[in-house]
Design a protein around this motif. Structure first.
Motif, mmCIF file in Angstrom:
data_model
loop_
_atom_site.group_PDB
_atom_site.id
_atom_site.type_symbol
_atom_site.label_atom_id
_atom_site.label_comp_id
_atom_site.label_asym_id
_atom_site.label_seq_id
_atom_site.Cartn_x
_atom_site.Cartn_y
_atom_site.Cartn_z
ATOM 1 N N GLY A 33 -3.814 25.521 12.623
ATOM 2 C CA GLY A 33 -3.111 24.299 12.262
ATOM 3 C C GLY A 33 -1.839 24.534 11.474
ATOM 4 N N LYS A 34 -1.254 23.437 10.983
ATOM 5 C CA LYS A 34 -0.022 23.515 10.219
ATOM 6 C C LYS A 34 0.065 22.339 9.261
ATOM 7 N N ALA A 35 0.991 22.442 8.320
ATOM 8 C CA ALA A 35 1.342 21.331 7.436
ATOM 9 C C ALA A 35 2.586 20.658 7.993
ATOM 10 N N HIS A 36 2.777 19.386 7.627
ATOM 11 C CA HIS A 36 3.852 18.596 8.230
ATOM 12 C C HIS A 36 4.735 17.991 7.155
ATOM 13 N N GLY A 37 5.999 18.380 7.143
ATOM 14 C CA GLY A 37 6.924 17.858 6.155
ATOM 15 C C GLY A 37 8.359 17.876 6.630
ATOM 16 N N ARG A 38 8.545 17.597 7.898
ATOM 17 C CA ARG A 38 9.900 17.607 8.441
ATOM 18 C C ARG A 38 10.458 16.185 8.356
ATOM 19 N N GLY A 39 11.448 16.001 7.544
ATOM 20 C CA GLY A 39 12.021 14.673 7.357
ATOM 21 C C GLY A 39 11.873 14.204 5.929
ATOM 22 N N ALA A 40 12.356 13.024 5.649
ATOM 23 C CA ALA A 40 12.358 12.487 4.286
ATOM 24 C C ALA A 40 11.162 11.575 4.073
ATOM 25 N N VAL A 41 10.501 11.751 2.953
ATOM 26 C CA VAL A 41 9.334 10.934 2.650
ATOM 27 C C VAL A 41 9.695 9.459 2.533
ATOM 28 N N ASP A 42 10.921 9.165 2.168
ATOM 29 C CA ASP A 42 11.340 7.769 2.013
ATOM 30 C C ASP A 42 11.316 7.005 3.336
ATOM 31 N N ASN A 43 11.313 7.734 4.437
ATOM 32 C CA ASN A 43 11.288 7.074 5.745
ATOM 33 C C ASN A 43 9.879 6.730 6.207
ATOM 34 N N ILE A 44 8.879 7.224 5.484
ATOM 35 C CA ILE A 44 7.487 7.046 5.900
ATOM 36 C C ILE A 44 6.963 5.699 5.418
ATOM 37 N N GLY A 45 6.249 5.005 6.286
ATOM 38 C CA GLY A 45 5.745 3.674 5.975
ATOM 39 C C GLY A 45 4.563 3.687 5.030
ATOM 40 N N ASP A 46 4.058 2.501 4.720
ATOM 41 C CA ASP A 46 2.951 2.340 3.794
ATOM 42 C C ASP A 46 1.653 2.883 4.377
ATOM 43 N N ALA A 47 0.702 3.182 3.468
ATOM 44 C CA ALA A 47 -0.636 3.609 3.863
ATOM 45 C C ALA A 47 -1.341 2.477 4.599
ATOM 46 N N PRO A 48 -2.417 2.778 5.343
ATOM 47 C CA PRO A 48 -3.078 1.757 6.165
ATOM 48 C C PRO A 48 -3.410 0.456 5.447
ATOM 49 N N GLU A 49 -3.912 0.541 4.206
ATOM 50 C CA GLU A 49 -4.315 -0.680 3.512
ATOM 51 C C GLU A 49 -3.132 -1.578 3.171
ATOM 52 N N ALA A 50 -1.935 -1.029 3.135
ATOM 53 C CA ALA A 50 -0.746 -1.816 2.785
ATOM 54 C C ALA A 50 0.185 -2.033 3.973
ATOM 55 N N ALA A 51 -0.158 -1.472 5.122
ATOM 56 C CA ALA A 51 0.726 -1.556 6.287
ATOM 57 C C ALA A 51 0.734 -2.968 6.862
ATOM 58 N N PRO A 52 1.823 -3.354 7.513
ATOM 59 C CA PRO A 52 1.883 -4.686 8.111
ATOM 60 C C PRO A 52 0.850 -4.860 9.213
ATOM 61 N N MET A 53 0.529 -6.112 9.511
ATOM 62 C CA MET A 53 -0.529 -6.420 10.455
ATOM 63 C C MET A 53 -0.275 -5.855 11.841
ATOM 64 N N ASP A 54 0.984 -5.810 12.257
ATOM 65 C CA ASP A 54 1.277 -5.329 13.602
ATOM 66 C C ASP A 54 1.012 -3.839 13.768
ATOM 67 N N GLU A 55 0.781 -3.111 12.670
ATOM 68 C CA GLU A 55 0.410 -1.694 12.775
ATOM 69 C C GLU A 55 -1.057 -1.538 13.171
ATOM 70 N N GLN A 56 -1.840 -2.627 13.047
ATOM 71 C CA GLN A 56 -3.232 -2.644 13.503
ATOM 72 C C GLN A 56 -4.090 -1.528 12.899
ATOM 73 N N GLY A 57 -3.997 -1.416 11.588
ATOM 74 C CA GLY A 57 -4.861 -0.474 10.883
ATOM 75 C C GLY A 57 -4.301 0.914 10.739
ATOM 76 N N LEU A 58 -3.187 1.196 11.369
ATOM 77 C CA LEU A 58 -2.538 2.492 11.200
ATOM 78 C C LEU A 58 -1.536 2.413 10.051
ATOM 79 N N GLY A 59 -1.274 3.539 9.437
ATOM 80 C CA GLY A 59 -0.324 3.587 8.342
ATOM 81 C C GLY A 59 0.633 4.750 8.477
ATOM 82 N N TRP A 60 1.456 4.929 7.449
ATOM 83 C CA TRP A 60 2.376 6.054 7.387
ATOM 84 C C TRP A 60 3.259 6.129 8.644
ATOM 85 N N SER A 61 3.780 4.999 9.060
ATOM 86 C CA SER A 61 4.634 4.996 10.255
ATOM 87 C C SER A 61 5.846 5.900 10.028
ATOM 88 N N ASN A 62 6.278 6.552 11.090
ATOM 89 C CA ASN A 62 7.362 7.524 10.997
ATOM 90 C C ASN A 62 8.404 7.230 12.074
#
Length: 725
Positions: free
Chosen positions: A270-299
């Motif tokens: 496996g690998k770790a993932h950190g390509r890009g800026a953290v500021d571009n990453i969306g909210d965690a699942p519990e705070a994500a908008p409804m249209d994400e349908q339970g997914l979070g950390w949109s990129n």
């Protein structure tokens, strides 16, 4: 406009927040109120399965080979909506299994993979679990296909095991049998911090001494599974990180060799993932908008490429061949010099000072591109810490030993909270019985139970001695990881026989009488201890004027010193027992809160806790013969006197300087009884008082006896997994 006409008023017709807020209205306004929610968090109303659904029976019908084949096929079926690194989901699925299991901590047995709790908050939205929502969604077709017989908890644990097999590791085995919960585990304390990844100082009294980490916590930060991969508080220093790793993994039931094996084996693929800026990453699942349908950390910057995935902010693979389980981790770590760098996302990590182009791992999306490998501070700890380094060199010199050690440690990690082997199901359960599974041999059922009861009754032991010994033996059970309990009679072994809570002198006296009775009858000591408690209880019921039989099922076995991990069992020691009105010393947590915690671990409801406490008080089962809460003039009889006197307004209650209370006659002022807060809470807390009033009613004397007996039997049999196997 009429008073009830809101159609055109612009006023929302529902109460905002009342039905959706996670904050409890009682504790919001009265934060010191005793919150009983943890005793009813997984009641039948939250379970969508039919009342007669038996999960463990359903598991027996599962197509085990079909499930494994489908999970194995899924590993290399890269999907466009979340593409796999190098076309293989192995690393992602291993991380899912690992982080599901890795929340386990030894101190209270809570967390872990055994209930599928990673599906719910807060775990589903921990920073350390970023993008694991994608792994669960990838597994959904398998769960959908096999339905009720395949729990999410089993599937999540299985995914990592199959991933390792698909990448070349011979695993140690796998056991099905984890039953899902249907909502968050509100009983688990994850720390007092108000923000994710807050500085470690908030959970250590001395950060330079890892042993001062607040109990029962194990991770170094709120929102992490283990330690900060960038270093202590994000500052790289492998020696300091090694010390935190050692403390954290020991609190998760792993020794140094297992810790080294897990770290090296976990990062072999496996690998770790950190390509890009953290500021571009969306909210965690519990705070994500409804249209994400339970997914979070949109990129939004991923563009369908595995290369651009973001999780921790650390970026890179540990080895040249990240989808093959080999010895590449050791070659990479020990054959290169390393220096500190920053990932594209700005995280601290380590890269080789010099490395040949052909030794670098290829890009997860484009094999024509190669990138530098990386190591975290936790990896560098394996190199600089002399103990971890020694184990690593041993592994490197003997690859087969490493693979076997890792496979066993992985099995332990993913099965630690399943309890004894009787709970394991399926064709891949290892034949070998491991000491951390708390093995207990099968006991005899062929002896004459009535004859044993008669000998106990004529032994000269008091009802109080019999009842308290049985209770002390059984009360260690904790449903969090299904350890402890009366089966095995470990109360007669170290360390339990010497625990202050077990009154060693009294315990030795009782065992000296019961053990010969067991030996003569061919029964286990474990059975005879429980049977003794039943004898004492039946005598107390008869003395109260009732005829209610106390159920008993023989077959408990006796553990030995050789099958008991005494260090591991030390964490089960009670430092308070509200049921026997005792605590070792004054704590910052109230006696009633500690009693509530014990009740939850025993699997009791609020009314069951109430019945047990009221009954044990009048039976005289208090620690050391204390009279606190013994609200009766008929001590030793199973009556409802505790409840009737607690609710009698002819009494008044008065606090004393030592924290106890006096119960006085309201007219004469004469002291009738003394009490602790663990007694009076059954009158002061509105919910507990409602239960107490049920048992104080004139028409419920026999109901109380029946309820007490049923709850007693539940505790005595809490660890009888052999009965449902």
């Amino acid at each position: 406009m009429h008073g009830n006409d809101v159609k055109n008023s612009g006023v929302c017709p529902v109460v905002h927040g009342a039905n959706t807020s996670m904050e409890k209205p009682v504790t919001r306004w009265w934060p010191n109120a005793l919150n009983l929610d943890i005793l009813h968090q997984h009641d039948a109303r939250s379970n969508p399965m039919d009342p007669d659904f038996d999960f463990h029976e359903a598991v027996k019908s599962l197509d085990f080979e079909g499930v494994k084949a489908d999970v194995r096929a899924l590993m290399t079926e890269s999907q466009e909506w979340w593409p796999a690194d190098w076309g293989h989901y192995g690393g992602l699925m291993i991380r899912l299994s690992w982080h599901s299991a890795g929340s386990y901590r030894l101190a209270d047995g809570r967390g872990g993979a055994g209930s599928g709790n990673i599906r719910f908050a807060p775990l589903n939205s921990w920073p350390d679990n970023a993008s694991l929502d994608k792994a669960r969604r990838l597994l959904w077709p398998v769960k959908k296909k096999y339905g009720n017989a395949l729990s999410w908890a089993d599937l999540i644990a299985l995914a990592g095991t199959i991933a390792y097999e698909s990448m070349g590791l011979k695993t140690f085995g796998f056991g099905f049998g984890r039953e899902d919960i249907w909502g968050p585990e509100i009983d688990t304390y994850w720390g007092s911090e108000k923000e994710w990844l807050a500085p470690s100082e908030q959970r250590y009294s001395d950060l330079s001494d890892p042993s001062t980490l607040e109990n029962p916590l194990a991770a170094t930060h709120m929102g992490l599974i283990y330690v900060n991969p960038e270093g202590v508080n994000g500052v790289p220093d492998p020696k300091k990180t090694a010390a935190q790793i050692r403390e954290t993994f020991s609190r998760m039931a792993m020794n140094d060799e297992e810790t080294a094996a897990l770290t090296c084996g976990g990062h072999t693929v496996g690998k770790a993932h950190g390509r890009g800026a953290v500021d571009n990453i969306g909210d965690a699942p519990e705070a994500a908008p409804m249209d994400e349908q339970g997914l979070g950390w949109s990129n939004p910057g991923q563009h369908g490429e595995a290369t651009n995935a973001f999780t921790s902010g650390i970026e890179g693979a540990w080895t040249k061949d990240p989808i093959v389980f080999d010895m590449g981790y050791f070659e990479m770590l020990f054959d290169h010099e390393w220096h500190q760098v920053k990932s594209p996302a700005g995280a601290c990590q380590w890269e080789p000072v010099r490395i040949k182009e052909e030794d670098k791992p290829v890009d997860p999306t484009d094999p024509s591109i190669r990138h530098n490998p990386m190591m975290t501070d936790a990896d560098m700890a394996m190199k600089v810490d002399p103990i971890y380094n020694e184990y690593c060199q041993k592994f490197r010199a003997d690859p087969e030993y490493f693979k076997d050690t890792f496979a066993r440690a992985w099995f332990k990690l993913t099965h630690r909270d399943m309890g004894p082997k009787a709970n394991y199901m399926g064709p891949d359960v290892p034949k070998e019985e491991l000491i951390w599974q708390d093995p207990v041999p099968k006991g005899s059922t062929g002896y004459n139970v009535d004859a044993v009861k008669a000998k106990i009754a004529s032994s000269g032991l008091s009802n109080e001695d019999l009842i308290t010994t049985a209770w002390d033996s059984a009360r260690t059970y904790r449903g969090s990881d299904m350890r402890g309990g009366a089966n095995g009679a470990r109360i007669r072994l170290a360390p339990q026989k010497d625990w202050v809570a077990n009154e060693p002198e009294r315990l030795a006296k009782v065992l000296a009488v019961l053990e010969p009775i067991a030996a003569e009858a061919g029964a286990s000591v474990a059975d005879v201890i429980v049977l003794g408690g039943n004898v004492g209880l039946e005598n107390a019921i008869k003395a109260a004027g009732f005829k209610v039989d106390v159920p008993f099922t023989p077959g408990r076995g006796d553990a030995t010193d050789e099958t008991t991990d005494s260090d591991s069992f030390s964490v089960l020691e009670p430092f308070a027992d509200g049921f026997r009105n005792w605590q070792k010393q004054q704590y910052s947590v109230s006696p009633e809160e500690m009693m509530l915690d014990r009740a939850q671990l025993l699997g009791l409801t609020g009314w069951e806790m109430t019945a047990l406490v009221g009954g044990l008080r009048v039976l005289g089962a208090n620690f050391g013969g204390s009279k606190h809460g013994v609200f009766t003039n008929r001590e030793g009889q199973l009556t409802t006197d505790f409840f009737s006197n607690l609710t009698d307004m002819g009494n008044s209650w008065h606090p004393l300087e030592d924290g106890t209370y006096e119960v006085r006659d309201r007219k004469t002022g004469k002291t009738k009884w003394t009490a602790t807060s663990a007694d009076l809470v059954f009158g002061s807390n509105s919910i507990l008082r409602a239960y107490a009033e049920v048992y104080a009613q004139d028409d419920n004397h026999e109901k109380f006896v029946r309820d007490f007996v049923a709850t007693w039997n539940k505790v005595m049999n809490a660890d009888r997994f052999d009965l449902s196997a």
